[in-house]
Design an enzyme around this catalytic site. Structure first.
Site, PDB file in Angstrom:
ATOM      1  N   SER A 170      25.263 -32.588 -20.090  1.00 36.39           N
ATOM      2  CA  SER A 170      24.078 -31.956 -20.662  1.00 36.39           C
ATOM      3  C   SER A 170      24.423 -31.164 -21.917  1.00 36.39           C
ATOM      4  O   SER A 170      23.535 -30.858 -22.717  1.00 36.39           O
ATOM      5  CB  SER A 170      23.420 -31.029 -19.634  1.00 36.39           C
ATOM      6  OG  SER A 170      24.329 -30.018 -19.230  1.00 36.39           O
ATOM      7  N   CYS A 172      29.230 -34.076 -15.573  1.00 36.11           N
ATOM      8  CA  CYS A 172      28.303 -32.952 -15.446  1.00 36.11           C
ATOM      9  C   CYS A 172      28.004 -32.808 -13.959  1.00 36.11           C
ATOM     10  O   CYS A 172      27.528 -33.752 -13.328  1.00 36.11           O
ATOM     11  CB  CYS A 172      27.022 -33.244 -16.227  1.00 36.11           C
ATOM     12  SG  CYS A 172      25.691 -32.025 -16.003  1.00 36.11           S
ATOM     13  N   HIS A 181      32.230 -26.412 -17.551  1.00 34.54           N
ATOM     14  CA  HIS A 181      32.388 -25.333 -18.531  1.00 34.54           C
ATOM     15  C   HIS A 181      33.474 -24.340 -18.112  1.00 34.54           C
ATOM     16  O   HIS A 181      34.124 -23.717 -18.962  1.00 34.54           O
ATOM     17  CB  HIS A 181      31.083 -24.542 -18.681  1.00 34.54           C
ATOM     18  CG  HIS A 181      30.019 -25.201 -19.487  1.00 34.54           C
ATOM     19  ND1 HIS A 181      29.365 -26.321 -19.056  1.00 34.54           N
ATOM     20  CD2 HIS A 181      29.473 -24.878 -20.697  1.00 34.54           C
ATOM     21  CE1 HIS A 181      28.456 -26.672 -19.965  1.00 34.54           C
ATOM     22  NE2 HIS A 181      28.515 -25.821 -20.964  1.00 34.54           N
TER      23      HIS A 181
END
Length: 274
Positions: free
Chosen positions: A9, A71, A192
């Site tokens: 994303s 993701c 992340h």
């Protein structure tokens, strides 16, 4: 040309891409960040599914036969439906893989107490995907989850090196370990989070294993390709890496460097934004 597609994303999937490219440098790759609609973490299952399917179709239109959903939110909320409902209608030979199953499959190698912590976005945690997948491989492992809703915004805004993020890291870790004192392994279930790894380690109890997904997913992909020569034989091997974003190219290139570890040059694509 038949490259491997890698989707996220936003930027986080670049940490997975880095590990894949390091382990399998010979293949051609396309990376797409749907930055214009990020973050996915707090969106509904239906919305994440629609966005992810649209991006998967884009990869197939570019000639990809294999797409990696790098993701966790897309893997948790969209992968199963795409595999079961959509792929059969998209033509033979197309594959879509995620990051949750490989991570769940490997986690048992790290824990001695059979008590594991999972740090992720609200969407990943609420899906229960890690609890389900880990229990499928290791019924004896107890899984404790903690949502960390502010970590991704700190990282995406470039504030992850500031001391302000430490408060939230410490608080979320305290809430995780309040659930169980015998947790000996913590999985970073968001791509992340490796950018916060050094700060996370500061607040982890001594002796806790902290696991990032990139090397696990890269190793799993290498094994998958060894077991599927019919796919390996059609993948192009020119060593090229192309980057695409649905949002600002300038912003993508600036942020992507932090995640990928080297300067990248990106192109903009337009998807039907909703």
């Amino acid at each position: 040309m038949c490259p491997i597609g890698i989707f996220d994303s936003g930027y986080g999937g670049l940490t997975v891409f880095r590990s894949i490219a390091d382990q399998l440098p010979q293949y051609d790759y396309l990376y797409l960040g749907d930055n214009a609609r990020a973050p996915y973490g707090n969106r509904s299952f239906e919305t994440v599914y629609e966005y992810t399917l649209e991006c998967v179709q884009w990869f197939f239109d570019q000639g990809c036969k294999l797409v990696i959903l790098a993701c966790n939110t897309a893997s948790a909320k969209a992968l199963r439906t795409i595999q079961q409902k959509d792929l059969p209608a998209m033509g033979p030979g197309k594959r879509v893989l995620g990051v949750i199953r490989p991570s769940a499959e490997e986690i048992g190698r790290f824990t001695q107490t059979r008590s594991v912590g999972v740090l992720g976005t609200k969407g990943t945690v609420s899906s229960g995907s890690y609890v389900t997948e880990i229990s499928n491989f290791y019924p004896d492992i107890r899984v404790y989850q903690q949502a960390c809703p502010l970590w991704v915004p700190f990282i995406e805004n470039g504030d992850y090196k500031n001391d302000g993020v430490d408060y939230y890291i410490r608080k979320d870790l305290e809430q995780l370990f309040a659930q169980a004192t015998d947790i000996d392994t913590v999985l970073l279930a968001c791509t992340h989070y490796p950018l916060l790894e050094d700060r996370i380690r500061k607040y982890l109890p001594e002796g806790i294993a902290l696991i990032a997904q990139g090397p696990i997913v890269a190793g799993s992909l290498a094994d998958y390709l060894r077991r599927h020569p019919e796919l390996t034989n059609i993948l192009s091997q020119g060593g090229s890496r192309s980057f695409f974003t649905t949002d600002s190219v300038t912003d993508f290139e600036e942020h992507a460097t932090q995640f990928f570890g080297e300067a990248v040059s990106a192109q903009h694509i337009h998807l039907e934004l909703k």
